[in-house]
Scaffold this active site. Structure first.
Site, PDB file in Angstrom:
ATOM      1  N   ASN A 157      -5.754  -7.772  29.182  1.00 28.83           N
ATOM      2  CA  ASN A 157      -6.665  -8.809  29.557  1.00 28.83           C
ATOM      3  C   ASN A 157      -6.517  -9.959  28.781  1.00 28.83           C
ATOM      4  OD1 ASN A 157      -8.033  -7.243  27.704  1.00 28.83           O
ATOM      5  ND2 ASN A 157     -10.070  -7.565  28.442  1.00 28.83           N
ATOM      6  N   LYS A 180       2.667  -1.861  20.458  1.00 31.35           N
ATOM      7  CA  LYS A 180       2.819  -1.647  22.052  1.00 31.35           C
ATOM      8  C   LYS A 180       1.674  -2.326  22.796  1.00 31.35           C
ATOM      9  CE  LYS A 180       1.070   1.046  25.143  1.00 31.35           C
ATOM     10  NZ  LYS A 180       1.191   0.342  26.260  1.00 31.35           N
ATOM     11  N   GLY A 233      -8.874  -1.209  24.032  1.00 34.58           N
ATOM     12  CA  GLY A 233      -8.810  -1.029  25.424  1.00 34.58           C
ATOM     13  C   GLY A 233      -9.897  -0.201  25.736  1.00 34.58           C
ATOM     14  N   SER A 234      -9.690   0.605  26.639  1.00 32.07           N
ATOM     15  CA  SER A 234     -11.039   1.509  27.355  1.00 32.07           C
ATOM     16  C   SER A 234     -11.571   2.473  26.409  1.00 32.07           C
ATOM     17  CB  SER A 234     -10.453   2.275  28.564  1.00 32.07           C
ATOM     18  OG  SER A 234      -9.581   3.309  28.421  1.00 32.07           O
ATOM     19  N   GLU A 255     -11.538  -1.176  19.286  1.00 33.81           N
ATOM     20  CA  GLU A 255     -12.262  -2.330  20.196  1.00 33.81           C
ATOM     21  C   GLU A 255     -12.197  -1.788  21.519  1.00 33.81           C
ATOM     22  OE1 GLU A 255     -13.984  -4.765  18.959  1.00 33.81           O
ATOM     23  OE2 GLU A 255     -13.093  -5.122  17.187  1.00 33.81           O
ATOM     24  N   LEU A 256     -13.498  -1.101  21.967  1.00 33.74           N
ATOM     25  CA  LEU A 256     -13.357  -0.326  23.178  1.00 33.74           C
ATOM     26  C   LEU A 256     -14.552  -1.233  24.298  1.00 33.74           C
ATOM     27  CD1 LEU A 256     -13.740   3.184  21.480  1.00 33.74           C
ATOM     28  CD2 LEU A 256     -11.658   1.824  22.294  1.00 33.74           C
ATOM     29  N   CYS A 289     -14.145  -7.346  27.773  1.00 33.89           N
ATOM     30  CA  CYS A 289     -15.117  -6.346  27.506  1.00 33.89           C
ATOM     31  C   CYS A 289     -16.314  -7.005  26.899  1.00 33.89           C
ATOM     32  CB  CYS A 289     -14.376  -5.514  26.498  1.00 33.89           C
ATOM     33  SG  CYS A 289     -13.640  -6.519  25.208  1.00 33.89           S
ATOM     34  N   GLU A 386     -18.742  -0.012  33.167  1.00 36.27           N
ATOM     35  CA  GLU A 386     -18.232  -1.412  33.327  1.00 36.27           C
ATOM     36  C   GLU A 386     -17.693  -1.848  34.350  1.00 36.27           C
ATOM     37  OE1 GLU A 386     -15.277  -1.189  29.935  1.00 36.27           O
ATOM     38  OE2 GLU A 386     -15.888  -3.357  29.498  1.00 36.27           O
TER      39      GLU A 386
HETATM   40  P1  ADP Z   1      -7.377  -0.886  30.411  1.00 37.89           P
HETATM   41  O1  ADP Z   1      -8.422  -0.216  31.302  1.00 37.89           O
HETATM   42  O2  ADP Z   1      -7.702  -2.062  29.857  1.00 37.89           O
HETATM   43  O3  ADP Z   1      -5.954  -0.679  31.145  1.00 37.89           O
HETATM   44  P2  ADP Z   1      -6.456   1.201  28.697  1.00 37.89           P
HETATM   45  O4  ADP Z   1      -7.366   1.939  27.614  1.00 37.89           O
HETATM   46  O5  ADP Z   1      -6.014   2.064  29.977  1.00 37.89           O
HETATM   47  O6  ADP Z   1      -7.411   0.002  29.142  1.00 37.89           O
HETATM   48  O7  ADP Z   1      -5.218   0.580  28.210  1.00 37.89           O
HETATM   49  C1  ADP Z   1      -5.181  -0.083  26.873  1.00 37.89           C
HETATM   50  C2  ADP Z   1      -4.010   0.007  26.192  1.00 37.89           C
HETATM   51  O8  ADP Z   1      -3.875   1.459  25.949  1.00 37.89           O
HETATM   52  C3  ADP Z   1      -2.709  -0.220  27.101  1.00 37.89           C
HETATM   53  O9  ADP Z   1      -1.587  -0.642  26.134  1.00 37.89           O
HETATM   54  C4  ADP Z   1      -2.312   1.374  27.579  1.00 37.89           C
HETATM   55  O10 ADP Z   1      -1.176   1.271  27.719  1.00 37.89           O
HETATM   56  C5  ADP Z   1      -2.710   1.976  26.317  1.00 37.89           C
HETATM   57  N1  ADP Z   1      -2.781   3.547  26.692  1.00 37.89           N
HETATM   58  C6  ADP Z   1      -3.147   4.119  27.636  1.00 37.89           C
HETATM   59  N2  ADP Z   1      -3.430   5.389  27.611  1.00 37.89           N
HETATM   60  C7  ADP Z   1      -2.789   5.819  26.355  1.00 37.89           C
HETATM   61  C8  ADP Z   1      -2.586   6.833  25.519  1.00 37.89           C
HETATM   62  N3  ADP Z   1      -2.694   8.025  26.184  1.00 37.89           N
HETATM   63  N4  ADP Z   1      -2.188   6.730  24.532  1.00 37.89           N
HETATM   64  C9  ADP Z   1      -1.842   5.455  23.937  1.00 37.89           C
HETATM   65  N5  ADP Z   1      -2.124   4.543  24.598  1.00 37.89           N
HETATM   66  C10 ADP Z   1      -2.393   4.429  25.813  1.00 37.89           C
END
Ligand code: ADP
Length: 485
Positions: A157, A180, A233-234, A255-256, A289, A386
């Site tokens: 995002n 990454k 991320g999530s 940061e979730l 978020c 969310e």
């Molecule tokens: P969103 O819902 O915003 O896509 P995610 O948490 O799925 O949120 O993704 C945020 C980041 O975490 C992305 O870079 C995604 O590729 C990475 N990600 C998702 N699953 C994993 C995992 N199992 N281990 C490490 N990184 C992950």
């Protein structure tokens, strides 16, 4: 504008200063969510490439840790200038892979530069302490030093600025990084490698790998050379990474997710509240978020606020973010559209009333109408979950106490907003809200100077502000004895 004419569209990974493909030669394709077209590909890297990137970062750390704060500050200043010199190209790339309007993309790139400049300044202020000693012949020194190799995992995002908050303090502190970016938006992440080269940041200080999230994340969290993981991320993935980091007791910053309440009291300036509501809700098509998830409006002004919000949402210009004047781009993908649709269906089934939007936009693809749902009730899905899309559910409340209870009734605690003209209420409510960020009569409050981060399950640690460098520094106590006094 052809995407691949953009100088920052680089289809490689950066490991130890070399631009490389995945070992297997496999790639992932990247789509423009506004057109559905493939922009290009990026390497589908996995465990082996990540391990090499970590080794490169560890090797670079051996010398980078010895640079002075002033040298690193100057590097960050050059990085800031490189970003600003190329703001337009970076913004266009961002819009093409992410979908947000060019106006917002320019803002995000500017914000990235802002974070880098902020940490260029903070780099020189990582002060320690000289503590009064209880022993006459000893001195107590407390110093700060870089934690070492850090790994940053970021979402789609804010593919540029989420990395700025991590790469900025990492370099300021003297850490080296493995980055990454999200697979949907990798180019804005890879661009940091190109910008680092332009700014003369030594090879290996920033390494970028794209590809399998679970393989890359698995290696990052398992590898003992990584001392810290910073993730945006999530909440679900954050919890998984926290567990995975336990094996090597890494430092973590998280940061979730959020579930931001936006409270409008009877005494509020309604027009100002509506203006703030539009910005707090529909920015980035509702995919942040800190976007409002729940509007709570006091009963006396409820109807008036709903009418004004619906009218304002209806006026938002939806379209391809590259077109000037567009305010809301597409959602990131069709899965996001389906999630939003399911939430609307759930709400209408339970008595919610659609007063603006409510369906896929006539432009097709993942475009969605800015939506307002009146008569929202606690039993509807979006009360707990969310939304991450352009829906404004509007709930009614009677008393201040009730509003605070409703606002706090969630496991999240990132951002909250409220509107009032009563100064006493402004202090009472801001102190009662269990949130890391509180906007009083303001709907957009993020800035590099202030700490960003959540209470409860919204995260750990803070990014930005003077706090933002803390997690990248270790504290060392040195006792110098035998001074013979
Ligand atoms: P969103 O819902 O915003 O896509 P995610 O948490 O799925 O949120 O993704 C945020 C980041 O975490 C992305 O870079 C995604 O590729 C990475 N990600 C998702 N699953 C994993 C995992 N199992 N281990 C490490 N990184 C992950």
């Amino acid at each position: 504008m052809l995407a691949n004419s953009n100088a920052y569209l680089k289809e490689k990974n950066l490991i130890g200063g070399e631009w490389v493909d995945a070992d297997s030669g496999e790639t992932l394709s990247v789509n423009n969510p506004a057109t559905g077209e493939t922009i290009g590909t990026v390497p589908r890297s996995g465990k082996a490439e990540t391990a090499r990137a970590i080794d490169a970062a560890a090797q670079a750390f051996a010398t980078f840790r010895k640079t002075t704060a002033l040298e690193r500050s100057k590097m960050l200043r050059r990085l800031h200038d490189a970003i600003m010199d190329n703001q337009e190209a970076l913004a266009q790339l961002l819009t093409q892979e992410q979908g947000k309007s060019l106006f917002e993309a320019r803002g995000e790139v500017g914000m990235s530069a802002g974070y880098v400049l902020w940490f260029a300044e903070e780099a020189r202020r990582s002060y320690g302490d000289l503590v009064p000693s209880p022993w006459a012949d000893r001195r107590i020194m407390v110093t700060r030093q870089p934690v070492g190799v850090i790994a940053a995992i970021t979402p789609w995002n804010f593919p540029s600025s989420m990395l700025a908050r991590k790469i900025g303090p990492a370099i300021a502190a003297g850490c080296t990084s493995v980055v990454k970016p999200a697979s949907q938006t990798p180019y804005s992440g890879i661009a940091w490698g190109l910008l680092a080269e332009e700014a003369g940041i030594p090879p290996g200080v920033i390494n970028v790998v794209t590809g399998s999230a679970s393989e890359i994340g698995g290696e990052i969290t398992r590898n003992a050379k990584v001392k810290k993981v910073t993730f945006t991320g999530s909440t679900a993935v954050g919890k998984q990474l926290l567990k995975q980091c336990a094996g090597t007791v890494k430092k973590v910053s998280m940061e979730l997710g959020g579930n931001a309440p936006f409270i409008v009291f009877d005494d509020a300036d309604i027009d100002r509240a509506v203006e703030g509501a539009i910005a707090a809700k529909y920015r980035n098509s509702g995919q942040t978020c800190v976007c409002t998830n729940r509007f709570y409006v006091q009963s006396k002004i409820y109807n008036k606020f709903v009418d004004k919000l619906a009218a304002a949402a209806g006026e938002l210009k939806v379209g391809n973010g590259l077109e000037e004047g567009v305010q809301q781009g597409p959602l990131i993908d069709m899965k996001a559209v389906e999630t939003v649709e399911a939430m609307i269906a759930d709400a209408t089934k339970k008595g919610g009333k659609i007063v603006a939007g409510g369906k896929r936009h006539e432009l097709g693809g993942s475009f969605f109408e800015p939506t307002v749902i009146a008569n929202a009730k606690p039993r509807m899905k979006f009360t707990k979950e969310e939304i991450f899309g352009p829906i404004s559910p509007v709930y009614k409340f009677k008393t201040e106490e009730e509003a605070i209870d409703l606002a706090n009734n969630t496991e999240y605690g990132l951002a909250a907003y409220f509107y009032t003209r009563d100064l006493g209420r402004a202090f009472r409510v801001s102190e009662a809200l269990e949130y890391g960020l509180v906007g009083v009569n303001e709907g957009v409050i993020t800035t590099v100077e202030a700490p960003f981060g959540g209470f409860k399950e919204s995260g750990l640690g803070r990014e930005g502000g003077h706090q933002g460098i803390e997690d990248y520094l270790e504290t060392k106590y040195v006792c110098v004895g035998g001074l013979g006094m």
